[in-house]
Design a protein around this motif. Sequence first.
Motif, short mmCIF file in Angstrom:
data_model
loop_
_atom_site.label_atom_id
_atom_site.label_comp_id
_atom_site.label_asym_id
_atom_site.label_seq_id
_atom_site.Cartn_x
_atom_site.Cartn_y
_atom_site.Cartn_z
N GLY A 196 14.04 22.30 47.23
CA GLY A 196 14.45 23.80 46.52
C GLY A 196 15.27 23.81 45.31
O GLY A 196 14.91 23.95 44.20
N THR A 197 16.45 23.07 45.64
CA THR A 197 17.36 22.94 44.57
C THR A 197 16.78 22.14 43.30
O THR A 197 16.96 22.66 42.22
CB THR A 197 18.67 22.59 45.08
N VAL A 198 16.32 21.18 43.63
CA VAL A 198 15.82 20.00 42.67
C VAL A 198 14.71 20.99 41.87
O VAL A 198 14.67 20.78 40.69
CB VAL A 198 15.45 18.76 43.53
N LEU A 199 13.60 21.46 42.50
CA LEU A 199 12.65 22.09 41.72
C LEU A 199 13.14 22.99 40.88
O LEU A 199 12.87 23.49 39.83
CB LEU A 199 11.81 22.66 42.62
N GLU A 200 14.24 23.96 41.39
CA GLU A 200 14.95 25.10 40.68
C GLU A 200 15.67 24.50 39.35
O GLU A 200 15.28 24.90 38.23
CB GLU A 200 15.97 25.83 41.43
N ARG A 201 16.23 23.35 39.67
CA ARG A 201 16.91 22.66 38.46
C ARG A 201 15.83 22.13 37.69
O ARG A 201 15.94 22.19 36.38
CB ARG A 201 17.82 21.54 38.95
N LEU A 202 14.95 21.45 37.97
CA LEU A 202 13.77 21.10 37.22
C LEU A 202 12.94 22.10 36.41
O LEU A 202 12.89 21.96 35.11
CB LEU A 202 12.67 20.35 37.91
N ALA A 203 13.04 23.29 36.87
CA ALA A 203 12.21 24.40 36.14
C ALA A 203 13.22 24.85 35.20
O ALA A 203 12.64 25.30 34.04
CB ALA A 203 11.73 25.41 37.12
N LEU A 207 20.39 18.92 37.35
CA LEU A 207 19.15 18.10 38.04
C LEU A 207 19.34 16.99 38.48
O LEU A 207 18.79 16.55 39.42
CB LEU A 207 18.24 18.21 36.79
N ASP A 208 20.10 15.97 37.58
CA ASP A 208 20.23 14.84 38.31
C ASP A 208 21.20 14.63 39.60
O ASP A 208 20.70 13.71 40.59
CB ASP A 208 21.04 13.78 37.15
N ALA A 228 10.09 9.60 44.61
CA ALA A 228 9.74 9.16 43.12
C ALA A 228 9.15 9.70 42.40
O ALA A 228 9.17 9.62 41.02
CB ALA A 228 9.04 7.76 43.55
N LEU A 229 8.16 10.87 42.73
CA LEU A 229 7.68 11.81 41.71
C LEU A 229 8.73 12.78 41.13
O LEU A 229 8.43 12.81 39.91
CB LEU A 229 6.77 12.60 42.43
N LEU A 230 9.62 13.14 42.09
CA LEU A 230 10.67 13.87 41.38
C LEU A 230 11.52 12.90 40.29
O LEU A 230 11.96 13.47 39.29
CB LEU A 230 11.59 14.57 42.43
N GLU A 231 11.74 11.93 40.49
CA GLU A 231 12.61 11.10 39.73
C GLU A 231 11.69 10.92 38.25
O GLU A 231 12.21 10.94 37.34
CB GLU A 231 12.84 9.62 40.29
N THR A 232 10.32 10.76 37.99
CA THR A 232 9.54 10.89 37.24
C THR A 232 9.78 12.07 36.52
O THR A 232 9.85 12.11 35.35
CB THR A 232 8.11 10.57 37.74
#
Length: 747
Positions: A571-578, A603-604, A636-640
């Motif tokens: 959830g944190t990664v998705l929040e940072r990605l957004a 994000l990283d 892998a998708l999140l890294e992409t």
Amino acid sequence: MRAAGRSVRARLRDRIAASDPGLLRLTAGLRTVGAIALTLAVLSLLRADVHVLVAGAMAAMVATFAIREKQPAAQAVTLALGLPVALASVSLGAVLNARLFVGDVFFVVLIFCAVYGRRFGDRGTALGLIGFQIYFLSLFVGATASTLPALCGALAVAFCSSALMRFAVVPATPTGVLLRLRLAFRARLAQLVAAQVELLDAPADEMDKALEAVREGTARLHETAMMIQGRLEEGTPDESAARLVQRRIADAEIAAERLGLLLLTARTAERADTLTLHLPGAPAPSVAGPELPDEAGATLRRDLQALHALVLRAGSGDTGTGLAHVRNRLLGYRDEENLPPASAAVQDVFRGIGESARAVLGLRIALDGPQDESDDSPATARSREELDAEDAAIDGGGEEASPEEQTGLRRPTTRAAVQVAVGSSLAIVGGELLSTQRWYWAVLTCWIVFLNTASTGEILVKGYRRLLGTVFGVVAGIVLAGLVGRHTWTAFALVLVLIFAMFYTAPLSYTLMSFFVTAMLGLLYTLLHTYSLDVLVLRIEETALGAACGVVAAALVLPVQTDRRTNELLGTVLERLAEVTEAAVGQLSGGPADELLDKARDLDQALADLRAATQPLIHPVTPLRTRRHTARYVVALLETCAYHARTLAATAELLPTHPSIAADPRLRGAAGRTVRNIGVIAARVADDHTGAQVETGPSIASLLGSDAGTPRYGRITDRVLRHLERLDEAVVGLARPLGVPVAAPKG
């Protein structure tokens, strides 16, 4: 001959720098071994007995590895505070050793306080670690009131030796560490380019092997970039300099990753997916032919090798005309008229080489200062002007909002302290049933498996690795003890070798570290004349018991399930990605400037935390193969996604300085679907009952529309559009393995 010698030394230096970024592992090993050797030398001159020698060696090791602050002044304060903590701990150990119940209760309280101390940062963690390890030392050497003065003297010598090694013999200032990390980044960048050259030349039946080397090089380069990000504030003189280095590191990483993707596309029959560079074991796309056309392939090979040489020589201080000629030629590929005749895919590779050369130039200017410009071509001069304009536009960022702190038993340090206290109590009871003399090994294992872990799955995997390393270490200890016999100084010499190996391999493999620890303990038992096969077998039993107690406590006392932990981090990664995507698209649409570099760094870091938390799910011993493959695929998708978001952020920051990149208000609406989809996935991860669906529909390009008489995508570059397309595709692809429903395209 001298030039050849310098070349060999430079290659060796680059290889070492790439294998050990910042020489952090080498520094830790040398410091620890040096502190132990100095302690042993001083104590031997004082004619200390072997028990005091062993205590001094162990104390020197603890005093060295426990200190984790980056600033020397903070390290000195912690080390100074650590000595009275160690003296109090060994004194209490000597007094309470003979009092079974009271000593056990105190040990559990000490463990609770040591773990709870992590909430006070690096200093609290270090002092807690010193207190626990020195109390354990008193149990190991059998401290008593009569031996206490000698042990206290050994501790004082050990802490002084550690200070001397840390601040005088093997110093490591934040500036020096950052400098070595920069060299490591250059070396790993050169290794990645070399792997890309191999990918260009690889025959069809070896493409998977060549692609794996590129994939590994890309991951290692990103790892080094993250290490640099974490040390910029302490290692640079001011905030603007730190932001400049941060920007140039990000540019070089993005350019190198994009070059690998373009090269893979040129070698294959169809467009290569970015996911291919991030998913371990993913097969290479089908190859279009055995190799590229002769003329274009030869030119491309020459220029990739030239880029490799440019990266290597950028950190060597070489400013000759040969370097300038290579740089001018490669930067010329940024102009369409300089591209050699070839297919569109191959021309894209030449453009990628030009952008990589520009990134290398920017990195060199940021790290080494202004360069000689007398041999610049018009293309190089223009690149310098662009870089200068970007540098002038970079200024300090605002303050980051601190996350809401949890309280009570929800606070991670409090929960961990309670768990390890319960686990240690079980380990004490069980350990004493196995052995009334060496029960503390079970407690030590229980303590260790809780270090740097946050879920039951992580503790289980760490306990398994600890037990595996211990079993093999016992075998090695038997062999070494038989070879050494009663030769005290030979045993101490081997102890130093094993300790160095332990610290050098610790970040790479916990199993290897446990192996070297156990082998070293076999030698220490030999020195204490308590060695036997039964003792080493007991070591395995106590280790297994301690690991089991840790897992039981983690599973039953305030448990944090691996799924819950990974979902929180996801959830944190998705929040940072957004946040990164929305801010970058907003700026590309003409909105106000934002702190895109800081958002991309967050994000990283969030993605790195998630990657670490998924280790229990993707470990080879995990029986659920489908779940393991899903976890790998999602990461892998999140890294992409992160790669495309970073690139959008980097492009958005070019707006004020690059006339070729103009804001386009249509972008905000076109990318809105992607941002909404990220939010839908995040909501579904947080609550399975959420009914929202991920939207699909027309491509980003079609959403922008076109104006008559204008170029194909209006005022935005093709690159921005491509990254938005790939990000949108990756986000939709992310929904499926996470079980988020995907709505059918409208119309």
